[in-house]
Design a protein around this motif. Structure first.
Motif, PDB file in Angstrom:
ATOM      1  N   SER A 277     -11.069   6.133  -1.575  1.00 54.63           N
ATOM      2  CA  SER A 277     -12.082   7.200  -2.206  1.00 54.63           C
ATOM      3  C   SER A 277     -13.094   6.838  -2.937  1.00 54.63           C
ATOM      4  N   ASP A 278     -14.068   7.408  -3.239  1.00 57.05           N
ATOM      5  CA  ASP A 278     -15.035   6.916  -4.345  1.00 57.05           C
ATOM      6  C   ASP A 278     -14.451   6.987  -5.659  1.00 57.05           C
ATOM      7  N   GLY A 279     -13.549   7.696  -5.917  1.00 58.94           N
ATOM      8  CA  GLY A 279     -12.534   7.507  -7.273  1.00 58.94           C
ATOM      9  C   GLY A 279     -12.091   6.214  -7.217  1.00 58.94           C
TER      10      GLY A 279
ATOM     11  N   PHE B 125       1.457   4.035  -1.637  1.00 60.97           N
ATOM     12  CA  PHE B 125       0.314   4.481  -0.967  1.00 60.97           C
ATOM     13  C   PHE B 125       0.460   6.096  -0.945  1.00 60.97           C
ATOM     14  N   ALA B 126       1.681   6.465  -0.782  1.00 58.64           N
ATOM     15  CA  ALA B 126       1.989   8.008  -0.628  1.00 58.64           C
ATOM     16  C   ALA B 126       1.477   8.570  -2.152  1.00 58.64           C
ATOM     17  N   GLU B 127       1.713   7.986  -2.931  1.00 56.57           N
ATOM     18  CA  GLU B 127       1.484   8.381  -4.370  1.00 56.57           C
ATOM     19  C   GLU B 127      -0.249   8.433  -4.491  1.00 56.57           C
ATOM     20  N   ALA B 128      -0.782   7.354  -4.115  1.00 54.07           N
ATOM     21  CA  ALA B 128      -2.077   7.448  -4.107  1.00 54.07           C
ATOM     22  C   ALA B 128      -2.775   8.459  -3.208  1.00 54.07           C
ATOM     23  N   GLU B 129      -2.084   8.538  -1.995  1.00 51.39           N
ATOM     24  CA  GLU B 129      -2.783   9.619  -0.961  1.00 51.39           C
ATOM     25  C   GLU B 129      -2.660  10.786  -1.699  1.00 51.39           C
ATOM     26  N   SER B 130      -1.341  11.171  -2.190  1.00 55.67           N
ATOM     27  CA  SER B 130      -1.213  12.595  -2.816  1.00 55.67           C
ATOM     28  C   SER B 130      -2.141  13.137  -3.765  1.00 55.67           C
TER      29      SER B 130
ATOM     30  N   GLY C  84     -17.480  10.737   0.613  1.00 60.28           N
ATOM     31  CA  GLY C  84     -16.553  10.597  -0.415  1.00 60.28           C
ATOM     32  C   GLY C  84     -15.695   9.308  -0.521  1.00 60.28           C
ATOM     33  N   GLY C  85     -15.948   8.582   0.358  1.00 61.59           N
ATOM     34  CA  GLY C  85     -15.210   7.260   0.199  1.00 61.59           C
ATOM     35  C   GLY C  85     -15.686   6.013   1.035  1.00 61.59           C
ATOM     36  N   TYR C  86     -15.042   5.154   1.215  1.00 58.12           N
ATOM     37  CA  TYR C  86     -15.302   3.926   2.134  1.00 58.12           C
ATOM     38  C   TYR C  86     -14.058   3.659   3.203  1.00 58.12           C
ATOM     39  N   LEU C  87     -14.589   3.167   4.315  1.00 55.57           N
ATOM     40  CA  LEU C  87     -13.574   3.009   5.522  1.00 55.57           C
ATOM     41  C   LEU C  87     -13.452   1.237   5.080  1.00 55.57           C
TER      42      LEU C  87
ATOM     43  N   LEU D  29      -6.678   7.622  -1.164  1.00 57.00           N
ATOM     44  CA  LEU D  29      -6.730   7.077   0.143  1.00 57.00           C
ATOM     45  C   LEU D  29      -6.379   8.051   1.207  1.00 57.00           C
ATOM     46  N   GLY D  30      -6.587   7.474   2.353  1.00 59.85           N
ATOM     47  CA  GLY D  30      -6.128   7.934   3.495  1.00 59.85           C
ATOM     48  C   GLY D  30      -6.273   7.187   4.627  1.00 59.85           C
ATOM     49  N   TRP D  31      -6.075   8.000   6.104  1.00 60.07           N
ATOM     50  CA  TRP D  31      -6.328   7.316   7.352  1.00 60.07           C
ATOM     51  C   TRP D  31      -7.564   8.048   7.885  1.00 60.07           C
ATOM     52  N   ASN D  32      -8.292   7.379   8.381  1.00 56.36           N
ATOM     53  CA  ASN D  32      -9.563   7.864   9.260  1.00 56.36           C
ATOM     54  C   ASN D  32      -9.045   8.740  10.475  1.00 56.36           C
ATOM     55  N   GLY D  33      -7.821   8.611  10.799  1.00 50.50           N
ATOM     56  CA  GLY D  33      -7.161   9.103  12.166  1.00 50.50           C
ATOM     57  C   GLY D  33      -5.974   9.457  11.867  1.00 50.50           C
ATOM     58  N   ARG D  34      -5.120   9.277  13.013  1.00 50.48           N
ATOM     59  CA  ARG D  34      -3.702   8.845  13.113  1.00 50.48           C
ATOM     60  C   ARG D  34      -3.029   7.947  12.016  1.00 50.48           C
ATOM     61  N   ARG D  35      -2.260   8.377  11.304  1.00 48.04           N
ATOM     62  CA  ARG D  35      -1.631   7.733  10.324  1.00 48.04           C
ATOM     63  C   ARG D  35      -0.988   6.445  10.856  1.00 48.04           C
TER      64      ARG D  35
END
Length: 381
Positions: free
Chosen positions: A340-342, A317-322, A290-293, A326-332
Motif C-alpha cells: 500500500s501507499d502507507g 503477512f497476514a497481520e500486515a494484510e489485515s 492506492g499502492g504499488y505492484l 499489502l495483498g495480492w493482485n489476484g489469486r492469493r
C-alpha cells in the motif's frame, strides 16, 4: 562470457550482469532476481558503470562502490505521491526531491545485494533490535579505538542494551555470543583488552558498504560526492562517522519507533530485508490505485530466500494484510503482491530519517577526504 562484477564491496561472477545465487530464481517470478530486476530499471553496461539510457532527461551520476547509477530528475509515480511544497526543508524537503524515489530504490537494491553476497554479516542490519545493538557497539568500539578507553565486551553489550532500552541483558548476551561464534567479531589482539572484541574484516566490509550506500543515496538526491569521498578514505572516515551516526540513531524517537506497518516486520529476523525485497521488487511502470505492484508472488519462496520460517512469515503477512498494508493482485499465492501507499511511505520515511542523520553526521565531521575523479567509478575488473 562471465565477467566479474562488484556491487558495493561485494563481488559476484556474472555472465549477463545478474546476481544468481541458488534459489533466487524462485523469488522473482518473471525472471531471476538481478540488479536490473530489483531496481525495476533497465541497466546497460558501459566502460565506467551503469546508466538508464532510455529516457532523455537530466541525469546526475552517482557512484556507489563499484556501481555507478545515474539518477534521473524525473517526476515518477513515486515522486508524484510525495510531492510537497518546494520550500519544504528537512525530511519533508528530502522526500519532496525529484530523485527521492531513485534513492529509495538504490537503498533497497543495495541491501538485497549485500544479503546475497554476505548473508551473515548483513544480518546485523536486517532486524531493528540487532541493528540498534550493532550501532551501539560500533559507536563504543570506534570511540575506544580513538581515545584508548574500554572497548566492546560481552558485559559492555549487555550494559548498552539496557542503557538504550534495546533489549534485555540476556538477549544482548545471546547476540554477543552469536556474533563471536560466527566470526563477525574477533578477540582483541592486545593482552590488556582481555574479553574485548573488535569487528572482523568481513563485518567491516559490510559495514563500510552500508555507510557508503546511504551516502550514495544522498548524492543521488542532491548530486553530491559523499559516497566517493567516503570510499576514497574509509579507514579515516568510518571511525568518525560511526559514533556520530550511531548516537543520532539511538537518540531518535522516530528511528526507535517506526510506523505500525514497518514495525510488523522490523523486529523479526531478516524482517528488514523482507521489506527491502518488497520495495526493491516494485514495478515502477505499473500503477495500482492506492499502492504499488511488486514482482513477489510466493511467501514461501521469499521466506526461503531470507532463511525465515514460512509459518512465521505467513503470520506477519497476514497481520500486515489485515490492516491494508499489502495483498495480492489476484489469486492469493499465484499473483503479484502489492504494497500500500502507507507501507511504502513508512518504509521511505524510515530511510529518509536515516539519510537526514547521515547528512548531518557527514557535515559534522567535515567529510575530510579527498574527492575522486569520474574514472575512479570503474565497475569491471
Amino acid at each position: 562470457m562471465a565477467r566479474s562484477v562488484q556491487v558495493g564491496n561485494f563481488r559476484k561472477e556474472s555472465g549477463n550482469f545478474r546476481i544468481l545465487p541458488a534459489g533466487l530464481q524462485d523469488v522473482a517470478p518473471a525472471s531471476r532476481l538481478s540488479v536490473e530486476r530489483v531496481t525495476g530499471r533497465r541497466l546497460v553496461m558501459h566502460d565506467w558503470g551503469m546508466t538508464v539510457p532510455d529516457k532523455k532527461r537530466e541525469r546526475r551520476s552517482v557512484c556507489h562502490g563499484s556501481i555507478s547509477l545515474e539518477c534521473h530528475a524525473v517526476t515518477s509515480m513515486f515522486e508524484r505521491r510525495f510531492h510537497l511544497l518546494p520550500e519544504a526543508s528537512g525530511i519533508d524537503g528530502l522526500m519532496a526531491a525529484e530523485a527521492f524515489g531513485d534513492a529509495i530504490a538504490l537503498l533497497a537494491q543495495s541491501f538485497i545485494a549485500s544479503h546475497v553476497a554476505a548473508p551473515r554479516p548483513s544480518a546485523l542490519f536486517a532486524s531493528q533490535q540487532r541493528w540498534l545493538l550493532s550501532q551501539a557497539a560500533l559507536a563504543r568500539h570506534f570511540r575506544a579505538a580513538g581515545a584508548g578507553g574500554p572497548g566492546v565486551s560481552r558485559r559492555a553489550i549487555g550494559h548498552l542494551a539496557v542503557q538504550h532500552s534495546i533489549a534485555s541483558r540476556n538477549t544482548a548476551y545471546a547476540f554477543f555470543d552469536e556474533i563471536l561464534k560466527y566470526g563477525l567479531v574477533l578477540p582483541a589482539p592486545e593482552e590488556s583488552r582481555a574479553g574485548e572484541v573488535v569487528p572482523a574484516p568481513a563485518a567491516l566490509l559490510v559495514l563500510g558498504g552500508w555507510y557508503e550506500v546511504h551516502l550514495a543515496a544522498l548524492d543521488c538526491i542532491d548530486g553530491g560526492d559523499r559516497g566517493s569521498r567516503f570510499r576514497s578514505a574509509p579507514e579515516r572516515l568510518l571511525p568518525l562517522l560511526a559514533p556520530a551516526i550511531g548516537d543520532r540513531l539511538l537518540a531518535s524517537p522516530e528511528i526507535r519507533r517506526p510506523g505500525p506497518l514497518y514495525r510488523i516486520f522490523a523486529w523479526i529476523d531478516a524482517g528488514g530485508h523482507l521489506m527491502d525485497r518488497l520495495v526493491a521488487g516494485i514495478d515502477r511502470h505499473a500503477s495500482r490505485p492506492g499502492g504499488y505492484l511488486t514482482d513477489v508472488r510466493s511467501i514461501s519462496h521469499l521466506a526461503d530466500f531470507l532463511a525465515l520460517s514460512r509459518a512465521h512469515t505467513s503470520r506477519k503477512f497476514a497481520e500486515a494484510e489485515s490492516i491494508g498494508g499489502l495483498g495480492w493482485n489476484g489469486r492469493r499465492g499465484r499473483s503479484r503482491i502489492w504494497i500500500s501507499d502507507g507501507f511504502y511511505t513508512e518504509y521511505a520515511m524510515a530511510q529518509a530519517r536515516k539519510l537526514i542523520i547521515f547528512q548531518e553526521a557527514f557535515a559534522e565531521i567535515g567529510g575530510r577526504a579527498p574527492k575522486m575523479d569520474d574514472e575512479d567509478c570503474a565497475v569491471f575488473s
